[in-house]
Design a protein around this motif. Sequence first.
Motif, PDB file in Angstrom:
ATOM      1  N   GLY A  17      77.963   3.212  85.394  1.00 24.89           N
ATOM      2  CA  GLY A  17      77.896   3.892  84.116  1.00 24.89           C
ATOM      3  C   GLY A  17      79.286   4.188  83.614  1.00 24.89           C
ATOM      4  N   VAL A  18      79.353   4.894  82.503  1.00 28.58           N
ATOM      5  CA  VAL A  18      80.661   5.278  81.964  1.00 28.58           C
ATOM      6  C   VAL A  18      81.433   6.088  82.991  1.00 28.58           C
ATOM      7  N   VAL A  19      80.702   7.012  83.642  1.00 33.70           N
ATOM      8  CA  VAL A  19      81.285   7.778  84.748  1.00 33.70           C
ATOM      9  C   VAL A  19      80.441   7.495  85.989  1.00 33.70           C
ATOM     10  N   PRO A  20      80.894   6.617  86.870  1.00 29.50           N
ATOM     11  CA  PRO A  20      80.103   6.290  88.071  1.00 29.50           C
ATOM     12  C   PRO A  20      79.829   7.533  88.921  1.00 29.50           C
ATOM     13  N   VAL A  21      78.650   7.570  89.514  1.00 28.39           N
ATOM     14  CA  VAL A  21      78.244   8.689  90.364  1.00 28.39           C
ATOM     15  C   VAL A  21      77.987   8.163  91.766  1.00 28.39           C
ATOM     16  N   THR A  22      78.661   8.742  92.746  1.00 28.97           N
ATOM     17  CA  THR A  22      78.467   8.350  94.140  1.00 28.97           C
ATOM     18  C   THR A  22      77.370   9.204  94.750  1.00 28.97           C
TER      19      THR A  22
END
Length: 236
Positions: A17-22
């Motif tokens: 996504g625009v801000v990857p989430v782990t």
Amino acid sequence: MSAPLIEARHATKILGGVVPVTLVQDIDLTIMPREFVAITGPSGSGKSSLLYLLGLLDLPSSGEVLIDGRSTTGMAEDERAEVRLARLGFVFQFHFLLPEFSITENVALPMRALGKLSPPAITARAEELLASLGLGDHRHKMPDQLSGGQRQRVAVARALANDPPVILADEPTGSLDSISTAQVFGILKDLVALGEKTVVAVTHDLNLAAQMHRRINIVDGRLANDTKLVTSGAHV
């Protein structure tokens, strides 16, 4: 010495996504036969995400998950599906029984999907499993005719349908009252002690986790602690 049933090697799951989430980061762990394992951690820590990776319900972004020593990386989806059906059973917080089918038909679904038994044998096994969990007299009922605890026992029977060595449970008592919680937890405990199954359960209930063989604690997607609590029946 027994071989591991499930292994995670540097398993990582990142949502793009625009801000990857782990969700899960660099997890290494091994699940052995006849272990009773709790996965705990704060809300949103990645507990369920880890369970879904171990159960091949989701794929790691990097690293790998092995079942019976076989890497599942690169497997075609139909091959992964067959491994899930044959080797893994699933119990979720909400039973996910199909309302249009009787409870016997719900338990039969994994066996029909695997396609190893004849229709009469499938029905006989489904009824046998329901009877073993105290639901034999209810086998013709529809899910909405049962209590929440009874429906969750049907979900356990469905997870056992193909006689998998591993049961993966995601908050299996999270929606139950205290009496039903004790019943379902007792069933899972007996599956390990008497049925020689391995059970890996995500739980927020630390009192239940303390009664299990091993506690894997996840914080911010990382393995914070992996603690052996009591002597298990695991084969060594």
